[in-house]
Enzyme design. Structure first.
Site, short mmCIF file in Angstrom:
data_model
loop_
_atom_site.label_atom_id
_atom_site.label_comp_id
_atom_site.label_asym_id
_atom_site.label_seq_id
_atom_site.Cartn_x
_atom_site.Cartn_y
_atom_site.Cartn_z
N ASN A 1 2.68 4.59 -1.96
CA ASN A 1 3.38 4.04 -0.80
C ASN A 1 4.85 4.47 -0.84
O ASN A 1 5.47 4.52 -1.90
CB ASN A 1 3.21 2.53 -0.68
CG ASN A 1 3.63 1.76 -1.92
OD1 ASN A 1 3.54 2.27 -3.03
ND2 ASN A 1 4.09 0.54 -1.73
N GLU B 1 8.23 3.46 1.15
CA GLU B 1 8.84 2.54 2.10
C GLU B 1 10.14 3.10 2.66
O GLU B 1 10.84 3.86 2.00
CB GLU B 1 9.11 1.20 1.42
CG GLU B 1 7.84 0.50 0.99
CD GLU B 1 8.07 -0.84 0.32
OE1 GLU B 1 7.07 -1.55 0.10
OE2 GLU B 1 9.22 -1.16 -0.02
N TYR C 1 11.45 -0.49 8.32
CA TYR C 1 10.15 -0.86 7.74
C TYR C 1 8.94 -0.21 8.43
O TYR C 1 7.96 0.13 7.79
CB TYR C 1 9.96 -2.37 7.76
CG TYR C 1 10.94 -3.14 6.90
CD1 TYR C 1 11.71 -2.51 5.93
CD2 TYR C 1 11.07 -4.50 7.05
CE1 TYR C 1 12.61 -3.23 5.15
CE2 TYR C 1 11.96 -5.24 6.27
CZ TYR C 1 12.73 -4.59 5.32
OH TYR C 1 13.60 -5.30 4.55
N CYS D 1 1.64 4.16 3.76
CA CYS D 1 0.84 3.66 2.64
C CYS D 1 0.35 4.78 1.73
O CYS D 1 0.26 5.94 2.13
CB CYS D 1 -0.37 2.91 3.17
SG CYS D 1 0.02 1.54 4.26
N GLU E 1 -2.67 5.34 0.73
CA GLU E 1 -3.91 5.95 1.20
C GLU E 1 -3.65 7.07 2.19
O GLU E 1 -4.21 8.16 2.10
CB GLU E 1 -4.81 4.89 1.87
CG GLU E 1 -5.20 3.75 0.96
CD GLU E 1 -4.25 2.55 1.03
OE1 GLU E 1 -3.01 2.74 1.10
OE2 GLU E 1 -4.76 1.42 1.02
N CYS F 1 -4.89 -1.24 4.50
CA CYS F 1 -4.48 -1.97 5.70
C CYS F 1 -5.25 -1.44 6.91
O CYS F 1 -5.98 -0.44 6.82
CB CYS F 1 -2.97 -1.83 5.91
SG CYS F 1 -2.47 -0.21 6.53
#
Ligand SMILES: [Zn+2]
Length: 136
Positions: A45, A47, A51, A56, A58, A87
């Site tokens: 991930n 960041e 935001y 992510c 994945e 998610c």
């Protein structure tokens, strides 16, 4: 053709999590995506201070695979401290790019679960909805 066992994928996902850029959530996640030829792609991930731009693990693993020319996959492993499942956004992209593959979820204390993409996204929106005859 190499076949990676779930434990091997776990180690790759765990290693990928160490590269996580998660200064806001402090929730590192790593992913390992196994291509049909045995190549394993990594994601963590990443960041952003904005935001909504966070990506992510994945989806980063999928992007790494696709940009390397891979289109068929056998399995995905996700490693986090407490067993994060993908998610909603990742479930959609996993379905679109990987289809119905096994998804292994691992935790740092040795717990594991297995799902299939179809279990996590049972009624997906996908390219079958984008056929020309479906558009006005
Ligand atoms: Zn996600």
């Amino acid at each position: 053709m190499e076949t990676a066992k779930p434990e091997v994928l776990k180690q790759h996902a765990k290693k990928a999590a160490t590269f996580s850029h998660s200064p806001f959530s402090h929730y590192p996640v790593g992913a390992a995506l196994l291509a049909v030829d045995g190549t394993i792609f990594h994601g963590c991930n990443i960041e952003s201070s904005s935001y909504g731009l966070t990506v992510c693990a994945e989806r980063n693993a999928i992007a790494a695979a696709v940009v390397s020319g891979h289109k068929e996959f056998k399995a995905l492993a996700v490693f986090s401290n407490n067993g994060a499942t993908p998610c909603g956004a990742c479930r959609q992209v996993i379905w679109d790019i990987c289809g119905d593959i096994p998804i292994y979820i691992f935790t740092k204390d040795g717990q594991s679960e297995i799902y299939r993409s179809k279990d996590l996204l049972p009624a997906p929106f996908d390219d079958t909805k984008l056929q020309k005859e479906s558009n006005p």
